[in-house]
Scaffold this motif. Structure first.
Motif, PDB file in Angstrom:
ATOM      1  N   ALA A 213       0.827  -1.204   0.000  1.00  0.00           N
ATOM      2  CA  ALA A 213       0.000   0.000   0.000  1.00  0.00           C
ATOM      3  C   ALA A 213       0.864   1.258   0.000  1.00  0.00           C
ATOM      4  O   ALA A 213       0.442   2.306  -0.474  1.00  0.00           O
ATOM      5  N   LEU A 214       2.086   1.137   0.526  1.00  0.00           N
ATOM      6  CA  LEU A 214       2.986   2.289   0.520  1.00  0.00           C
ATOM      7  C   LEU A 214       3.728   2.403  -0.808  1.00  0.00           C
ATOM      8  O   LEU A 214       4.607   3.246  -0.966  1.00  0.00           O
TER       9      LEU A 214
ATOM     10  N   ARG B  76       0.670   6.066  -5.213  1.00  0.00           N
ATOM     11  CA  ARG B  76       0.996   7.388  -4.693  1.00  0.00           C
ATOM     12  C   ARG B  76      -0.237   8.259  -4.553  1.00  0.00           C
ATOM     13  O   ARG B  76      -0.259   9.199  -3.764  1.00  0.00           O
ATOM     14  N   ALA B  77      -1.265   7.941  -5.334  1.00  0.00           N
ATOM     15  CA  ALA B  77      -2.489   8.737  -5.280  1.00  0.00           C
ATOM     16  C   ALA B  77      -3.361   8.336  -4.092  1.00  0.00           C
ATOM     17  O   ALA B  77      -4.138   9.136  -3.582  1.00  0.00           O
ATOM     18  N   GLY B 149       1.562   7.071   6.075  1.00  0.00           N
ATOM     19  CA  GLY B 149       0.876   7.176   4.791  1.00  0.00           C
ATOM     20  C   GLY B 149       0.967   8.574   4.204  1.00  0.00           C
ATOM     21  O   GLY B 149       1.112   8.738   2.992  1.00  0.00           O
ATOM     22  N   LEU B 150       0.913   9.592   5.066  1.00  0.00           N
ATOM     23  CA  LEU B 150       0.917  10.974   4.577  1.00  0.00           C
ATOM     24  C   LEU B 150       2.259  11.392   3.999  1.00  0.00           C
ATOM     25  O   LEU B 150       2.340  12.352   3.229  1.00  0.00           O
ATOM     26  N   MET B 151       3.318  10.667   4.368  1.00  0.00           N
ATOM     27  CA  MET B 151       4.649  11.016   3.865  1.00  0.00           C
ATOM     28  C   MET B 151       4.694  11.027   2.338  1.00  0.00           C
ATOM     29  O   MET B 151       5.480  11.729   1.739  1.00  0.00           O
ATOM     30  N   TYR B 156      -5.768  10.762  -1.780  1.00  0.00           N
ATOM     31  CA  TYR B 156      -6.787  10.046  -1.025  1.00  0.00           C
ATOM     32  C   TYR B 156      -6.137   9.165   0.029  1.00  0.00           C
ATOM     33  O   TYR B 156      -5.056   8.634  -0.182  1.00  0.00           O
ATOM     34  N   MET B 157      -6.822   9.026   1.139  1.00  0.00           N
ATOM     35  CA  MET B 157      -6.308   8.142   2.154  1.00  0.00           C
ATOM     36  C   MET B 157      -7.465   7.341   2.759  1.00  0.00           C
ATOM     37  O   MET B 157      -8.434   7.918   3.255  1.00  0.00           O
TER      38      MET B 157
END
Ligand SMILES: Nc1ncnc2c1ncn2[C@@H]1O[C@H](COP(=O)(O)OP(=O)(O)OP(=O)(O)O)[C@@H](O)[C@H]1O
Ligand SMILES: [Mg+2]
Lengths: 311, 235
Positions: A213-214, B76-77, B149-151, B156-157
Motif C-alpha cells: 500500500a505504501l 501514490r495517489a 501514509g501521509l509522507m 486520497y487516504m
C-alpha cells in the motif's frame, strides 16, 4: 512515557538472569576448552611409550614400557607421563602431543571448513527454497516440497554414499571433500528451508499489504519488511540446524575425507586408545556447538520475552 | 474523484461480499463508509486498494479505470491505513515513515527524516519518532500509521476502523484532527462507529449485507439511522 517503560523492561530481572546464563555459558566453554587442551597435552605419555592400552593385543607395542603402566592408564596418566617422558623420551616412534595436536587440529580444521562451506551454501539456497515452500501451491511448490521432504527423510550417510559413489556414474568424478560439501549443503538447505518457511509464515500477511500500500515493490517488501522479521524469528532454529550439521560432518569420514574423526581413527589404530581420542574429538565438537546452543537458547528467550527483539 | 460503479465481489468461499455497489468519493470531503459487521466495508477498501479485483463493475480515479493507471502512480495517489495498522515492528516510527519515500520516490534520506520529524511534530506525536511500534500506545500508533501514509502525500487516504484503538475522548480529538488534515488529503473512513462518522465526515455511504442502503450527507444518513430506517449498529 513509553520509551522509559521500554528501557525499564530492558533492565529488570530477566536481564540479570540472562547475565547469569551468559556467565555459565562462558565458564562451560572455557572449561571445555581447558579440558580439551589438557587432554591433548596428556596424550604424549601414552603415545610416546606405546601405552597401556586396554584393548591392545599383547606384544603389539613396546613391551618394556608396558610393565610400568597401570591397566587403567588414562586416569593416572600425568604422573606416569612425566616418568615416561624422562625415561623413554621420544624418538622411538611414539606420538608426541605436538604431533597429536597438529594432526587433530588439522583434521578439525577440515571438519570446520566443510561445515562452514556447507552451511554457507545451504543457507543461501534455503532462502529462495523457503520462499517457494511458503507459497503452498503451484508446480514449483510441489516439486520443491517433495525434494525437501526426500532429503529430510533419508539418512545423510546414504546420501553421502549416493553422491560420492554415484557421481562417477554420470561422469562427475567428485573428490571426497567435494562430495561431502555437496551433500551436506543440500542437507543444510533442506532443514534450513523448513525453518525459513516457518519464519516467513509467522509474519502477518498484513505487513506485506501495508508495504504494498505504501507503493514498495514486491522485492522491497520482502527485503525490507518480511525477511527481517522472518529471519529474527528463524535465528534460534537456524542455529540448531547449524549445530546438527556440524555434528553430521563427522559422518564424512566414511567417504575418506581426512577430517577429525578420520584422523582420530588412525591415531587410535596406532595407540589403541579409543576412549581418549574420541573423547578429545567429542570435546572439540562440543567447544564449537555449545556456544551456538547457548546463543540459540538466549535469543529464543529474548524473542519470547520482548515479543520482538529490538536492540 | 474516485467512483465505484456497479461493483460485485464474491470471495472464493461463495460469500457475496459486495452486490452492485455504486458510490462516489469526491475531492474536498471526508467520506465515511458505514455499515454493520460483515456488511462488506473492508472488502470495499481492499478493492479500492487494488488488493482484490472486482468480479464486475469498475472503479475509476478521475474517470480512469484504476487498473489502467500504472501501479506506482496509483499507490501514490491513494494511501491506506489498515485496521491493524501494520506498523513495521522492526523499525522505529521514523524508519517506518522514511522507508517508502526513500525507496519509492528516491528521496534523499536525511531530508526525508527531517520531513518525517516535522510531520510527527505537526501531528503532536514528535516524541515517539525513535520509539518502536511495540513501545507506543494504540492512539499514537494510529497517528503514526497515518503519518507514514501521509509522507507520500497521497490525494486520497483510506482508513479502516481508525477508532478501534481509541476511547471516546480520544475519538473526538481524533475526528477534529482528521478535519484539520483534510484540506490536503481526502479521507475515506471505514467505520461502524456512527458517532465518530458524524464528527469526522461530511458525506457517506451505508452498506448492509453487501448492498448500498443509503448515500448522502452524513447528517441525512445519521438521521436515517436514528429514525430506524437503517439498522443501528452497536459500537
Ligand atoms: N478472506 C475472506 N474469505 C471469505 N469470506 C470473507 C473474507 N473476508 C470477508 N469475508 C466475508 O465477506 C463479508 C464481508 O466482510 P467484510 O470484512 O468486508 O465486512 P466488514 O463490513 O468489514 O465487517 P467488520 O465491520 O466486522 O470489519 C462477510 O460475510 C465476511 O464473512
Ligand atoms: Mg472490516
Amino acid at each position: 512515557m513509553p520509551p522509559e517503560m521500554a528501557s525499564e523492561n530492558h533492565a529488570s530481572p530477566p536481564s540479570s538472569r540472562r547475565r547469569l546464563w551468559r556467565t555459565c555459558g562462558w565458564l562451560a566453554t572455557v572449561a571445555a576448552g581447558v579440558a580439551l587442551a589438557a587432554a591433548v597435552l596428556t596424550t604424549q605419555p601414552v603415545g610416546a611409550d606405546g601405552g597401556p592400552p586396554q584393548g591392545a593385543p599383547p606384544g603389539a607395542t613396546r613391551p618394556a614400557t608396558r610393565a610400568t603402566t597401570q591397566p587403567n592408564g588414562a586416569a593416572t596418566q600425568p604422573a606416569d607421563g612425566a616418568v615416561a617422558r624422562e625415561s623413554v623420551g621420544n624418538g622411538d616412534g611414539g606420538i608426541s602431543p605436538a604431533v597429536v595436536a597438529r594432526k587433530l587440529g588439522k583434521g578439525f580444521a577440515i571438519t570446520l571448513l566443510v561445515a562452514a562451506a556447507s552451511l554457507t551454501i545451504g543457507f543461501f539456497l534455503s532462502v529462495p527454497v523457503g520462499v517457494v515452500l511458503n507459497r503452498n501451491r503451484g508446480i514449483a511448490y510441489y516439486i520443491t516440497r517433495s525434494f525437501v521432504d526426500f532429503i529430510r527423510g533419508t539418512p545423510v550417510l546414504v546420501q553421502l554414499y549416493f553422491v560420492y559413489f554415484g557421481s562417477p556414474v554420470i561422469g562427475l568424478h567428485l573428490a571426497p571433500i567435494t562430495s561431502a560439501i555437496a551433500t551436506l549443503s543440500i542437507n543444510a538447505m533442506a532443514y534450513m528451508a523448513e525453518v525459513v518457511r516457518s519464519g516467513l509464515m509467522s509474519v502477518d500477511r498484513g505487513q506485506m499489504l501495508a508495504g504494498r500500500a505504501l507503493g514498495l515493490s514486491r522485492w522491497d517488501v520482502f527485503r525490507r519488511i518480511v525477511w527481517p522479521q522472518a529471519f529474527r524469528i528463524a535465528i534460534p532454529p537456524l542455529m540448531n540446524s547449524v549445530v546438527a550439521l556440524i555434528k553430521d560432518t563427522a559422518l564424512i569420514s566414511i567417504i575418506s575425507v581426512v577430517e577429525v574423526v578420520h584422523t582420530a581413527k588412525s591415531l587410535v589404530s596406532i595407540t589403541y586408545e579409543p576412549m581418549k581420542y574420541y573423547f578429545i574429538v567429542a570435546l572439540m565438537f562440543f567447544v564449537v556447538t555449545f556456544p551456538l546452543m547457548k546463543l540459540a537458547g538466549r535469543l529464543e528467550e529474548r524473542i519470547r520475552q520482548k515479543g520482538y527483539a529490538h536492540d | 474523484m474516485i467512483k465505484v460503479e456497479n461493483v460485485q465481489y464474491a470471495y472464493h468461499t461463495g460469500t457475496e461480499a459486495l452486490r452492485d455497489v455504486s458510490v462516489a468519493f469526491p475531492r474536498g470531503t471526508i467520506s465515511a463508509v458505514l455499515g454493520e459487521s460483515g456488511s462488506g466495508k473492508t472488502t470495499l477498501l481492499m478493492l479500492l486498494g487494488q488488493f482484490l479485483r472486482p468480479d464486475a463493475g469498475r472503479i475509476t480515479l478521475d474517470n480512469r479505470d484504476i487498473y489502467e493507471i500504472p501501479e506506482p502512480e496509483y499507490r501514490r495517489a491513494l494511501g491506506i491505513v489498515f485496521q491493524n495498522l501494520y506498523l513495521f515492528p522492526h523499525m522505529t516510527v521514523l524508519e517506518n515513515m522514511t522507508l517508502a519515500p526513500v525507496k519509492v520516490l528516491g528521496a534523499d534520506k536525511v531530508g526525508t527524516e527531517d520531513d518525517a520529524r516535522a510531520m510527527l511534530d505537526r501531528l503532536g506525536i514528535g516524541e515517539i519518532a525513535d520509539s518502536y511500534p511495540s513501545q507506543i500506545s494504540g492512539g499514537q500508533g494510529q497517528r503514526a500509521a497515518i503519518a507514514r501514509g501521509l509522507m507520500l502525500q497521497p490525494e486520497y487516504m483510506l482508513l479502516d476502523e481508525p477508532t478501534s484503538a481509541l476511547d471516546a475522548n480520544t475519538t473526538d480529538e481524533f475526528a477534529a484532527w482528521l478535519r484539520e488534515l483534510s484540506d490536503q488529503t481526502n479521507f475515506i473512513i471505514v467505520t461502524h462507529d456512527v458517532l465518530f462518522a458524524d464528527k469526522a465526515a461530511h458525506q457517506g455511504v451505508y452498506l448492509s449485507d453487501g448492498q448500498v442502503l443509503d448515500t448522502g450527507t452524513i447528517d441525512t444518513i445519521i438521521q436515517h439511522v436514528r429514525s430506524g430506517r437503517l439498522v443501528e449498529v452497536d459500537g
